[in-house]
Write an enzyme that holds these catalytic residues in place. Structure first.
Site, PDB file in Angstrom:
ATOM      1  N   HIS A  85      -1.482  -2.954   9.183  1.00 37.38           N
ATOM      2  CA  HIS A  85      -2.779  -2.694   9.821  1.00 37.38           C
ATOM      3  C   HIS A  85      -3.265  -4.083  10.211  1.00 37.38           C
ATOM      4  O   HIS A  85      -3.848  -4.789   9.389  1.00 37.38           O
ATOM      5  CB  HIS A  85      -3.781  -2.064   8.846  1.00 37.38           C
ATOM      6  CG  HIS A  85      -3.276  -0.838   8.138  1.00 37.38           C
ATOM      7  ND1 HIS A  85      -3.175   0.372   8.752  1.00 37.38           N
ATOM      8  CD2 HIS A  85      -2.869  -0.647   6.867  1.00 37.38           C
ATOM      9  CE1 HIS A  85      -2.720   1.277   7.883  1.00 37.38           C
ATOM     10  NE2 HIS A  85      -2.521   0.677   6.735  1.00 37.38           N
TER      11      HIS A  85
ATOM     12  N   GLN B 140      -6.760  -5.731   9.475  1.00 40.00           N
ATOM     13  CA  GLN B 140      -7.185  -6.072   8.116  1.00 40.00           C
ATOM     14  C   GLN B 140      -6.951  -7.549   7.772  1.00 40.00           C
ATOM     15  O   GLN B 140      -7.430  -8.039   6.753  1.00 40.00           O
ATOM     16  CB  GLN B 140      -6.494  -5.147   7.107  1.00 40.00           C
ATOM     17  CG  GLN B 140      -7.004  -3.707   7.238  1.00 40.00           C
ATOM     18  CD  GLN B 140      -6.358  -2.744   6.254  1.00 40.00           C
ATOM     19  OE1 GLN B 140      -5.743  -3.148   5.276  1.00 40.00           O
ATOM     20  NE2 GLN B 140      -6.500  -1.459   6.521  1.00 40.00           N
TER      21      GLN B 140
ATOM     22  N   ARG C  39     -11.782  -0.227  -0.137  1.00 43.06           N
ATOM     23  CA  ARG C  39     -11.786   0.534   1.111  1.00 43.06           C
ATOM     24  C   ARG C  39     -13.180   0.515   1.753  1.00 43.06           C
ATOM     25  O   ARG C  39     -13.312   0.425   2.971  1.00 43.06           O
ATOM     26  CB  ARG C  39     -11.329   1.977   0.859  1.00 43.06           C
ATOM     27  CG  ARG C  39     -10.979   2.695   2.145  1.00 43.06           C
ATOM     28  CD  ARG C  39     -10.585   4.134   1.920  1.00 43.06           C
ATOM     29  NE  ARG C  39     -11.738   4.958   1.593  1.00 43.06           N
ATOM     30  CZ  ARG C  39     -11.805   6.272   1.802  1.00 43.06           C
ATOM     31  NH1 ARG C  39     -10.774   6.911   2.314  1.00 43.06           N
ATOM     32  NH2 ARG C  39     -12.864   6.964   1.478  1.00 43.06           N
TER      33      ARG C  39
ATOM     34  N   HIS D 278      -2.417  10.018   8.971  1.00 43.96           N
ATOM     35  CA  HIS D 278      -2.932   9.033   8.025  1.00 43.96           C
ATOM     36  C   HIS D 278      -2.495   9.324   6.603  1.00 43.96           C
ATOM     37  O   HIS D 278      -2.003   8.456   5.888  1.00 43.96           O
ATOM     38  CB  HIS D 278      -4.464   8.941   8.083  1.00 43.96           C
ATOM     39  CG  HIS D 278      -4.997   7.930   7.118  1.00 43.96           C
ATOM     40  ND1 HIS D 278      -5.325   8.255   5.822  1.00 43.96           N
ATOM     41  CD2 HIS D 278      -5.194   6.598   7.238  1.00 43.96           C
ATOM     42  CE1 HIS D 278      -5.721   7.158   5.202  1.00 43.96           C
ATOM     43  NE2 HIS D 278      -5.648   6.144   6.030  1.00 43.96           N
TER      44      HIS D 278
ATOM     45  N   ARG E  83      -4.621  13.908   2.983  1.00 41.61           N
ATOM     46  CA  ARG E  83      -6.055  14.206   2.901  1.00 41.61           C
ATOM     47  C   ARG E  83      -6.746  14.123   4.267  1.00 41.61           C
ATOM     48  O   ARG E  83      -7.875  14.560   4.414  1.00 41.61           O
ATOM     49  CB  ARG E  83      -6.756  13.318   1.865  1.00 41.61           C
ATOM     50  CG  ARG E  83      -6.666  11.854   2.085  1.00 41.61           C
ATOM     51  CD  ARG E  83      -7.424  11.049   1.011  1.00 41.61           C
ATOM     52  NE  ARG E  83      -7.630   9.689   1.467  1.00 41.61           N
ATOM     53  CZ  ARG E  83      -6.751   8.701   1.322  1.00 41.61           C
ATOM     54  NH1 ARG E  83      -5.612   8.916   0.722  1.00 41.61           N
ATOM     55  NH2 ARG E  83      -7.017   7.493   1.794  1.00 41.61           N
TER      56      ARG E  83
ATOM     57  N   HIS F 199       0.959   7.852   4.881  1.00 39.48           N
ATOM     58  CA  HIS F 199       0.620   7.304   3.559  1.00 39.48           C
ATOM     59  C   HIS F 199       0.742   8.434   2.534  1.00 39.48           C
ATOM     60  O   HIS F 199       0.178   9.504   2.748  1.00 39.48           O
ATOM     61  CB  HIS F 199      -0.856   6.871   3.495  1.00 39.48           C
ATOM     62  CG  HIS F 199      -1.240   5.649   4.268  1.00 39.48           C
ATOM     63  ND1 HIS F 199      -2.339   5.629   5.096  1.00 39.48           N
ATOM     64  CD2 HIS F 199      -0.734   4.405   4.308  1.00 39.48           C
ATOM     65  CE1 HIS F 199      -2.496   4.414   5.613  1.00 39.48           C
ATOM     66  NE2 HIS F 199      -1.523   3.653   5.159  1.00 39.48           N
TER      67      HIS F 199
ATOM     68  N   GLU G  87      -0.583   6.918  -2.996  1.00 37.78           N
ATOM     69  CA  GLU G  87      -0.908   5.533  -3.332  1.00 37.78           C
ATOM     70  C   GLU G  87      -1.825   5.481  -4.560  1.00 37.78           C
ATOM     71  O   GLU G  87      -1.777   4.540  -5.338  1.00 37.78           O
ATOM     72  CB  GLU G  87      -1.584   4.852  -2.126  1.00 37.78           C
ATOM     73  CG  GLU G  87      -1.882   3.376  -2.335  1.00 37.78           C
ATOM     74  CD  GLU G  87      -2.459   2.696  -1.104  1.00 37.78           C
ATOM     75  OE1 GLU G  87      -2.771   3.398  -0.120  1.00 37.78           O
ATOM     76  OE2 GLU G  87      -2.602   1.466  -1.126  1.00 37.78           O
TER      77      GLU G  87
ATOM     78  N   HIS H 207       4.060   3.753   0.656  1.00 33.34           N
ATOM     79  CA  HIS H 207       3.664   3.582  -0.754  1.00 33.34           C
ATOM     80  C   HIS H 207       4.468   4.528  -1.655  1.00 33.34           C
ATOM     81  O   HIS H 207       5.286   4.049  -2.420  1.00 33.34           O
ATOM     82  CB  HIS H 207       2.150   3.760  -0.974  1.00 33.34           C
ATOM     83  CG  HIS H 207       1.321   2.849  -0.120  1.00 33.34           C
ATOM     84  ND1 HIS H 207       1.497   1.492  -0.112  1.00 33.34           N
ATOM     85  CD2 HIS H 207       0.318   3.105   0.766  1.00 33.34           C
ATOM     86  CE1 HIS H 207       0.648   0.940   0.744  1.00 33.34           C
ATOM     87  NE2 HIS H 207      -0.075   1.889   1.297  1.00 33.34           N
TER      88      HIS H 207
ATOM     89  N   ASP I 152       1.141  -4.437   5.366  1.00 38.17           N
ATOM     90  CA  ASP I 152      -0.007  -3.569   5.121  1.00 38.17           C
ATOM     91  C   ASP I 152      -1.360  -4.260   5.321  1.00 38.17           C
ATOM     92  O   ASP I 152      -1.788  -4.464   6.448  1.00 38.17           O
ATOM     93  CB  ASP I 152       0.133  -2.973   3.708  1.00 38.17           C
ATOM     94  CG  ASP I 152      -0.780  -1.777   3.488  1.00 38.17           C
ATOM     95  OD1 ASP I 152      -1.553  -1.450   4.393  1.00 38.17           O
ATOM     96  OD2 ASP I 152      -0.718  -1.166   2.406  1.00 38.17           O
TER      97      ASP I 152
HETATM   98 ZN   LIG Z   1      -1.584   1.490   5.075  1.00 35.66          ZN
END
Ligand SMILES: [Zn+2]
Length: 467
Positions: free
Chosen positions: A64, A67, A88, A213, A216, A242, A245, A279, A330
């Site tokens: 990402h 980030q 987060r 993503h 969820r 993902h 994790e 993950h 990541d």
């Molecule tokens: Zn990620």
């Protein structure tokens, strides 16, 4: 990729081929940047001579890039929030401020950091699609275009994975606050995916894939549709997600879907080599076996997983089962593949009180075993059918610095071990990505300007990054 020197013939004194190290080899490269031939070097003139050990470029299967703006700025103690979810919140706050210009500047800087340290292709798990508040940009793929542009400037190949992010939990709540920037319906998403496909079409240094993503963030029906889209409409492009994790994510998944995340995916979706489970930290023995049997790649991001306190993936058991993995940067706390692989192995050593664990019993050098797996698994997750230094594969080569005091006077395998387990500085001297010389003597021609632009971006963003 203007500005980078095209390499057509490179002579390598020591090179890592499929069947082991070879000496004095000539690698010939097509104008499009693929390996045309590898064989004994004669007296032919060459564009480049590499005297240090040459290994394949390392794929970064999970990034990402935005980030990077936050890396190192989330280490202040915040009682009650010192976990993944607290981090987060901070990351979301930073996301709120990022404009297209900001994204391009941040991505250019981190892509250059990556390529300098040996990553030659990066799979960007891209969900920052829309303007703050969720308004659409005039071009719906504006942010994707900025990522393509940043990768071109860095000379790194980009596999863009637009991410479907529809819900804010397993109970399918609407997205709130900054998450609105991520929101797409399945229909919106397929339009975006088509634009990404067109942007990548026919270019060797561009690829694309699908991503959801997490369980969820999408509905089971959406996932089944996307799986079909990947398989049928896009002839088997990669599909990343993902999974598992966080422990409470596993518990919620059991409560609402009736199974653990990896278990649910392996039972309900026909997962195979196209899939990358990012993950997969918290898994049962059954899940490990199911992942190994199905051929999915597990995407491990050891420095990020350690930084966020996620937990330890059972890598030694997975490798013993023949499971495949690759590595990713990541959250960008680290852009160095050697450090990711070192931490991956060290986690297992600390757990089992033994050494040389992420490898098979018939392998001799731990560094070689780790790199071999990261290249094979990472290439698979990037949708590349050929891996390593072989005819037809992308000409992605990195030369370990033969003059580094930590690598000098060693055999090629010892130098590779030293790169992973002993080098503390950047030990990559030359990087060729898709047949272009992108890093020379450890330097990238665009790094000074890119760093300056990144710092200007950061200056503008800083007040808004952290409260
Ligand atoms: Zn990620």
């Amino acid at each position: 990729m203007a500005g980078f020197r095209a390499i057509h013939r490179v002579r390598c004194e020591q090179i890592w081929l499929d069947d082991g190290w070879a000496r004095e080899q000539l690698v010939e490269i097509t104008p499009e940047g693929f390996i045309a031939a590898v064989g004994p070097a004669g007296e032919t003139s060459v564009d480049l001579l590499l005297t240090g050990p040459v290994i394949p470029g390392i794929p970064n299967l999970h990034s990402h890039s935005h980030q990077r703006a936050l890396a190192g700025l989330t280490e202040t103690r915040t009682p009650g929030k010192d976990d993944f979810w607290g981090w987060r919140d901070l990351m979301y706050r930073a996301n709120r401020a990022i404009t297209p210009d900001d994204l391009e500047s941040i991505a250019r800087c981190v892509f250059i950091e990556m390529v300098k340290q040996g990553y030659t292709v990066v799979a960007e798990f891209h969900y920052l699609h829309h303007a703050p508040g969720g308004d659409r940009y005039a071009q719906v793929d504006e942010m994707s275009q900025r990522l393509w542009s940043a990768a071109e400037d860095a000379g790194i190949s980009l596999v863009l994975l637009p991410v479907l992010y529809t819900y804010g939990g397993f109970d399918q709540q609407n997205l709130k606050g900054v998450q609105k920037r991520f929101y797409n319906t399945l229909e919106d998403y397929l339009i975006l995916l088509d634009k990404v496909r067109k942007s990548a079409d026919g270019l060797g240094n561009r690829g694309y894939g699908l991503a959801a993503h997490s369980l969820r963030a999408v509905a089971p029906e959406q996932l089944a549709t996307l799986d079909r889209v990947s398989r049928v409409d896009h002839s088997g492009i990669p599909f990343h997600i993902h999974v598992a994790e966080q422990l409470n994510e596993v518990e919620e998944c059991i409560a609402l879907l009736g199974a653990r995340p990896v278990e649910w995916l392996c039972r309900e979706i026909d997962v195979d080599h196209r899939w990358c489970f990012v993950h997969a930290t918290h898994v049962s023995r059954w899940e490990l076996e199911a992942m190994a049997e199905s051929g999915v790649v597990v995407g491990l991001c050891p420095t990020t997983e350690a930084n966020l306190g996620d937990g330890l993936f059972p890598a030694a058991e997975f490798v013993a089962l023949g499971g495949r993995f690759g590595i990713g940067s990541d959250s960008q706390v680290c852009s160095d593949p050697a450090r990711e692989l070192q931490l991956l192995e060290y986690g297992q050593r600390l757990k089992y009180h033994r050494r040389a664990l992420v490898m098979d019993s018939d392998e001799r050098h731990n560094g070689n075993a780790l790199v071999h797996r990261a290249v094979a698994g990472g290439s698979q997750a990037c949708g590349r059918s050929l891996t390593g230094i072989t005819v037809g594969a992308p000409a992605d080569l990195i030369e370990l610095d033969p003059y580094s005091p930590r690598l000098a006077l060693r055999s090629a395998d010892e130098a590779l071990d030293s790169w992973i387990f002993s080098a503390s500085d950047n030990s990559i001297r030359t990087v060729i990505a898709m047949g272009r010389e992108v890093v020379t003597e450890g330097r990238h021609a665009g790094e000074t300007v890119a760093t300056e632009q990144f710092l200007n971006t950061l200056k503008r963003l800083t007040d808004r990054l952290i409260p």
